[in-house]
Design a protein around this motif. Structure first.
Motif, PDB file in Angstrom:
ATOM      1  N   LEU A 126       0.847  -1.226   0.000  1.00 12.94           N
ATOM      2  CA  LEU A 126       0.000   0.000   0.000  1.00 12.94           C
ATOM      3  C   LEU A 126       0.866   1.253   0.000  1.00 12.94           C
ATOM      4  CD1 LEU A 126      -2.834  -1.049   2.465  1.00 12.94           C
ATOM      5  CD2 LEU A 126      -3.047  -0.661  -0.002  1.00 12.94           C
ATOM      6  N   GLU A 127       1.957   1.229   0.765  1.00 15.76           N
ATOM      7  CA  GLU A 127       2.867   2.381   0.790  1.00 15.76           C
ATOM      8  C   GLU A 127       3.495   2.617  -0.574  1.00 15.76           C
ATOM      9  OE1 GLU A 127       5.550   1.453   3.990  1.00 15.76           O
ATOM     10  OE2 GLU A 127       4.083   2.053   5.521  1.00 15.76           O
ATOM     11  N   ARG A 128       3.904   1.528  -1.256  1.00 12.36           N
ATOM     12  CA  ARG A 128       4.470   1.661  -2.602  1.00 12.36           C
ATOM     13  C   ARG A 128       3.446   2.230  -3.578  1.00 12.36           C
ATOM     14  NH1 ARG A 128       6.826  -3.372  -1.640  1.00 12.36           N
ATOM     15  NH2 ARG A 128       5.338  -4.416  -2.988  1.00 12.36           N
ATOM     16  N   LEU A 129       2.212   1.749  -3.467  1.00 13.37           N
ATOM     17  CA  LEU A 129       1.158   2.266  -4.336  1.00 13.37           C
ATOM     18  C   LEU A 129       0.919   3.755  -4.090  1.00 13.37           C
ATOM     19  CD1 LEU A 129      -1.510  -0.589  -4.263  1.00 13.37           C
ATOM     20  CD2 LEU A 129      -0.190   0.184  -6.241  1.00 13.37           C
ATOM     21  N   GLN A 130       0.936   4.129  -2.833  1.00 12.69           N
ATOM     22  CA  GLN A 130       0.727   5.541  -2.474  1.00 12.69           C
ATOM     23  C   GLN A 130       1.870   6.405  -3.008  1.00 12.69           C
ATOM     24  OE1 GLN A 130       0.593   6.362   1.722  1.00 12.69           O
ATOM     25  NE2 GLN A 130      -0.640   8.190   1.436  1.00 12.69           N
ATOM     26  N   GLN A 131       3.113   5.935  -2.884  1.00  8.34           N
ATOM     27  CA  GLN A 131       4.276   6.682  -3.387  1.00  8.34           C
ATOM     28  C   GLN A 131       4.222   6.814  -4.909  1.00  8.34           C
ATOM     29  OE1 GLN A 131       7.550   4.422  -1.874  1.00  8.34           O
ATOM     30  NE2 GLN A 131       7.406   5.285   0.194  1.00  8.34           N
ATOM     31  N   ASN A 132       3.828   5.745  -5.589  1.00 12.61           N
ATOM     32  CA  ASN A 132       3.750   5.772  -7.055  1.00 12.61           C
ATOM     33  C   ASN A 132       2.609   6.642  -7.539  1.00 12.61           C
ATOM     34  OD1 ASN A 132       5.932   4.054  -7.173  1.00 12.61           O
ATOM     35  ND2 ASN A 132       4.709   2.218  -7.430  1.00 12.61           N
TER      36      ASN A 132
END
Length: 134
Positions: A126-132
């Motif tokens: 979820l954090e990676r998705l948010q950063q992307n």
């Protein structure tokens, strides 16, 4: 009316006792078991499809060691997954354990370490998705 004699060989028959189209409807449980292992390997200490127990189209066995060090032998069939032993490669016929629809629900009940690892992996994703997304 004259009878006609036909030279008939059973292998000439267009109808087979074994209908290959039926294979599409039968899951190969060994392949299913491999997919199950690959799906959750990150969240357990050890997990693999048993090569010592006979697997078939209808059933496969998976050995799993949780992060807590507990070992289980799991049976996978059309009904789902269940614990069949508390030692690798061993089926205890006297056990009548509950079936689980998914490996996630089974491991969730057996292993707090699995639950934590799965939750952490989900948070990271979820954090990676948010950063992307930003």
């Amino acid at each position: 009316m004259q009878k006609m004699e036909i030279d008939y060989q059973p292998e000439d028959s267009p109808v087979s006792l074994f209908d290959e189209d039926c294979i599409d409807h039968v899951k190969d449980m060994r392949l299913e078991a491999e997919a199950v292992v690959n799906d959750v390997l990150f969240a357990v200490a050890e997990m693999y499809v048993s090569s010592n127990l006979d697997s078939a189209l209808a059933v496969a066995y998976i050995n799993v060691e949780t992060r807590e060090g507990n070992r289980y032998c799991l049976e996978l069939n059309e009904a789902g997954l269940r614990v069949v032993g508390y030692v690798f490669d061993q089926v205890d016929e006297s056990l009548s354990t509950q079936y689980f629809e998914t490996i996630y629900s089974l491991l969730d009940t057996l292993s707090p370490g699995y639950r934590e690892a799965f939750g952490n992996a989900l948070l990271q994703r979820l954090e990676r998705l948010q950063q992307n997304g930003q």
